[in-house]
Design a protein around this motif. Structure first.
Motif, PDB file in Angstrom:
ATOM      1  N   SER A  87       0.806  -1.181   0.082  1.00 11.29           N
ATOM      2  CA  SER A  87      -0.002  -0.221  -0.111  1.00 11.29           C
ATOM      3  C   SER A  87       0.726   1.307   0.011  1.00 11.29           C
ATOM      4  N   GLY A  88       2.228   1.260   0.242  1.00 14.26           N
ATOM      5  CA  GLY A  88       2.949   2.272   0.601  1.00 14.26           C
ATOM      6  C   GLY A  88       3.470   2.766   1.836  1.00 14.26           C
ATOM      7  N   LYS A  89       3.214   1.755   2.778  1.00 13.50           N
ATOM      8  CA  LYS A  89       3.809   2.223   4.249  1.00 13.50           C
ATOM      9  C   LYS A  89       5.018   2.248   4.357  1.00 13.50           C
ATOM     10  N   SER A  90       5.926   1.577   3.659  1.00 14.83           N
ATOM     11  CA  SER A  90       7.216   1.597   3.842  1.00 14.83           C
ATOM     12  C   SER A  90       7.936   2.863   2.857  1.00 14.83           C
ATOM     13  N   THR A  91       7.218   3.138   1.600  1.00 11.18           N
ATOM     14  CA  THR A  91       7.597   4.399   1.250  1.00 11.18           C
ATOM     15  C   THR A  91       7.146   5.454   1.793  1.00 11.18           C
ATOM     16  N   LEU A  92       6.276   5.664   2.686  1.00 17.12           N
ATOM     17  CA  LEU A  92       5.779   6.824   3.760  1.00 17.12           C
ATOM     18  C   LEU A  92       6.776   6.871   4.760  1.00 17.12           C
ATOM     19  N   LEU A  93       7.273   5.552   5.269  1.00 14.76           N
ATOM     20  CA  LEU A  93       8.390   5.669   6.352  1.00 14.76           C
ATOM     21  C   LEU A  93       9.923   6.226   6.032  1.00 14.76           C
ATOM     22  N   ARG A  94      10.024   5.956   4.747  1.00 13.98           N
ATOM     23  CA  ARG A  94      11.336   6.226   4.164  1.00 13.98           C
ATOM     24  C   ARG A  94      11.137   7.983   3.928  1.00 13.98           C
ATOM     25  N   ALA A 137      22.058   6.656  19.364  1.00 14.74           N
ATOM     26  CA  ALA A 137      22.273   7.973  19.368  1.00 14.74           C
ATOM     27  C   ALA A 137      21.084   8.825  20.097  1.00 14.74           C
ATOM     28  N   ARG A 138      20.125   7.996  20.537  1.00 10.92           N
ATOM     29  CA  ARG A 138      18.893   8.618  20.989  1.00 10.92           C
ATOM     30  C   ARG A 138      18.285   9.882  20.000  1.00 10.92           C
ATOM     31  N   PRO A 139      17.830   9.391  18.938  1.00  8.35           N
ATOM     32  CA  PRO A 139      17.405  10.206  17.977  1.00  8.35           C
ATOM     33  C   PRO A 139      16.012  10.711  18.257  1.00  8.35           C
ATOM     34  N   ARG A 140      15.875  12.132  17.732  1.00  9.90           N
ATOM     35  CA  ARG A 140      14.427  12.825  18.147  1.00  9.90           C
ATOM     36  C   ARG A 140      13.451  12.346  17.272  1.00  9.90           C
ATOM     37  N   LEU A 141      14.001  11.660  16.067  1.00  7.80           N
ATOM     38  CA  LEU A 141      12.817  11.104  15.333  1.00  7.80           C
ATOM     39  C   LEU A 141      13.233   9.633  15.072  1.00  7.80           C
ATOM     40  N   LEU A 142      12.354   8.718  15.595  1.00  4.99           N
ATOM     41  CA  LEU A 142      12.846   7.134  15.156  1.00  4.99           C
ATOM     42  C   LEU A 142      11.954   6.787  14.445  1.00  4.99           C
ATOM     43  N   VAL A 143      12.397   6.109  13.193  1.00  6.83           N
ATOM     44  CA  VAL A 143      11.360   5.459  12.393  1.00  6.83           C
ATOM     45  C   VAL A 143      11.574   4.059  12.142  1.00  6.83           C
ATOM     46  N   LEU A 144      10.597   3.272  12.516  1.00  5.55           N
ATOM     47  CA  LEU A 144      10.726   1.589  12.567  1.00  5.55           C
ATOM     48  C   LEU A 144       9.971   0.938  11.646  1.00  5.55           C
ATOM     49  N   ASP A 145      10.238   0.487  10.639  1.00  7.10           N
ATOM     50  CA  ASP A 145       9.605  -0.323   9.752  1.00  7.10           C
ATOM     51  C   ASP A 145       9.929  -1.898   9.780  1.00  7.10           C
ATOM     52  N   GLU A 146       8.821  -2.444  10.502  1.00  7.52           N
ATOM     53  CA  GLU A 146       8.860  -3.934  11.007  1.00  7.52           C
ATOM     54  C   GLU A 146      10.020  -4.199  11.789  1.00  7.52           C
ATOM     55  N   ALA A 147      10.455  -3.232  12.723  1.00  9.27           N
ATOM     56  CA  ALA A 147      11.665  -3.691  13.544  1.00  9.27           C
ATOM     57  C   ALA A 147      11.522  -4.736  14.521  1.00  9.27           C
ATOM     58  N   TRP A 148      10.313  -5.161  14.728  1.00  3.25           N
ATOM     59  CA  TRP A 148      10.414  -6.409  15.930  1.00  3.25           C
ATOM     60  C   TRP A 148      10.344  -7.716  15.351  1.00  3.25           C
ATOM     61  N   THR A 149      10.315  -7.604  13.959  1.00  2.00           N
ATOM     62  CA  THR A 149      10.194  -8.938  13.108  1.00  2.00           C
ATOM     63  C   THR A 149      11.918  -9.723  13.425  1.00  2.00           C
ATOM     64  N   GLY A 150      11.602 -10.926  13.773  1.00  2.00           N
ATOM     65  CA  GLY A 150      12.892 -11.463  13.802  1.00  2.00           C
ATOM     66  C   GLY A 150      13.810 -11.451  15.237  1.00  2.00           C
ATOM     67  N   LEU A 151      13.089 -10.387  16.112  1.00  2.00           N
ATOM     68  CA  LEU A 151      13.566 -10.411  17.447  1.00  2.00           C
ATOM     69  C   LEU A 151      13.004 -11.391  18.350  1.00  2.00           C
ATOM     70  N   ASP A 152      13.997 -11.930  19.538  1.00  2.00           N
ATOM     71  CA  ASP A 152      13.287 -12.784  20.349  1.00  2.00           C
ATOM     72  C   ASP A 152      12.461 -11.918  21.299  1.00  2.00           C
ATOM     73  N   GLN A 153      11.964 -12.517  22.515  1.00  2.00           N
ATOM     74  CA  GLN A 153      10.995 -11.698  23.406  1.00  2.00           C
ATOM     75  C   GLN A 153      11.789 -10.687  24.165  1.00  2.00           C
ATOM     76  N   ASN A 154      12.961 -11.187  24.836  1.00  2.00           N
ATOM     77  CA  ASN A 154      13.540 -10.195  25.467  1.00  2.00           C
ATOM     78  C   ASN A 154      13.877  -8.992  24.713  1.00  2.00           C
ATOM     79  N   ALA A 155      14.230  -9.284  23.392  1.00  2.00           N
ATOM     80  CA  ALA A 155      14.753  -8.052  22.738  1.00  2.00           C
ATOM     81  C   ALA A 155      13.506  -7.100  22.210  1.00  2.00           C
ATOM     82  N   ARG A 156      12.432  -7.756  22.166  1.00  2.00           N
ATOM     83  CA  ARG A 156      10.968  -7.178  21.723  1.00  2.00           C
ATOM     84  C   ARG A 156      10.680  -6.235  22.845  1.00  2.00           C
TER      85      ARG A 156
END
Length: 283
Positions: A39-46, A138-157
């Motif tokens: 639908s364009g979600k990743s395009t919007l995030l980019r 770097a503790r950014p003021r804007l953080l953009v996450l595209d499916e960032a949780w995918t592949g992480l174990d429960q502790n990392a999530r």
């Protein structure tokens, strides 16, 4: 940060992936983006992250940002520690500070054993921990996450959930996409849906009686007591629901990822913490 009349297409004769997008992304906000595949979600995030430039319209007010892509190009001739240190330098940190932050985030994600491992030799899960860490160090003021949780174990999530809450609590803006509808449910300040090249705001469903507490997933319940005559600190992280006990204490309930940030906010206001409990909301 604002998007005014923003559109994006990949070539003059190609169709518009996005068109006429008007968005305002304020500080201290958590923004969820929804939409079907393609639908364009990743395009919007980019576009929001500054990875792509708009084909039409204007983006203004972008703060220092970091981005976690949907796919991480791990085939680089660097170790995990070397890559994170390099990215810390890119984000403006001095070398020793970048290396220190790199080690700290590898440890937080449970990946410190792979510090000297080449990126190309890491598993998908370990690679994902590294790419998420580079966005957070770097503790950014804007953080953009595209499916960032995918592949992480429960502790990392859990670490990522809390890190998102910390960014928002410290005044940052976090924009995310995730395939799991329960991810940070009840926490977003606004949810947008990408459909038909347009972006529209949608209401997130929260059942009556829950206030700002999510309908599913863990929540934190904090019982606290403030100094005599002192009100709760304003704008507490997680927008907790509050209620009073018979003996004058205050019970605050919020999404569990906000537990650390909420406790820090209360302690900064000199509130005494009586108890802390994490519970699952009954379905």
């Amino acid at each position: 940060m604002k998007l005014a009349g923003v559109g994006r297409r990949y070539g003059l004769r190609k169709h518009w992936v996005l068109r006429g997008v008007d968005l305002s992304l304020p500080e201290r906000s958590l923004v969820r983006v929804q939409g079907v595949n393609g639908s364009g979600k990743s395009t919007l995030l980019r576009l929001i992250a500054g990875i792509d430039a708009p084909s039409a319209g204007r983006i203004s007010g972008r703060p220092p940002s970091a981005y976690v892509p949907e796919r991480f190009p791990a085939a680089m001739p660097l170790t995990a520690l070397g890559y994170l240190t390099h990215m810390g330098r890119v984000h403006g940190l001095r070398r020793d500070a970048a290396a220190g932050e790199a080690r700290e985030w590898l440890e937080r994600f449970g990946a410190d054993a792979y510090a000297r491992t080449p990126l190309a030799e890491l598993s998908k899960g370990s690679s994902q921990k590294v790419v998420v860490a580079q966005a957070l160090l770097a503790r950014p003021r804007l953080l953009v996450l595209d499916e960032a949780w995918t592949g992480l174990d429960q502790n990392a999530r859990t670490v990522l959930d809390r890190s998102v809450a910390e960014r928002v609590a410290e005044g940052g803006t976090v924009v995310f996409v995730d395939h799991d509808p329960a991810r940070l449910a009840g926490s977003p300040d606004v949810t947008y849906r990408v459909e038909g090249a347009a972006v529209r705001e949608v209401a997130e469903h929260v059942p009556p009686g829950h206030g700002g507490v999510p309908a599913t997933g863990p929540r934190v319940r904090i019982e606290a007591e403030g100094p005599p005559g002192v009100a709760l600190p304003p704008e507490l992280p997680g927008s907790p629901r509050t209620e009073q006990t018979s003996d004058g204490a205050t019970v605050l309930t919020a999404p569990a990822p906000y537990s650390d940030a909420l406790l820090r906010g209360l302690l900064a206001g000199h509130w005494h913490i009586r108890s802390v409990a994490v519970e699952e909301i009954p379905r």
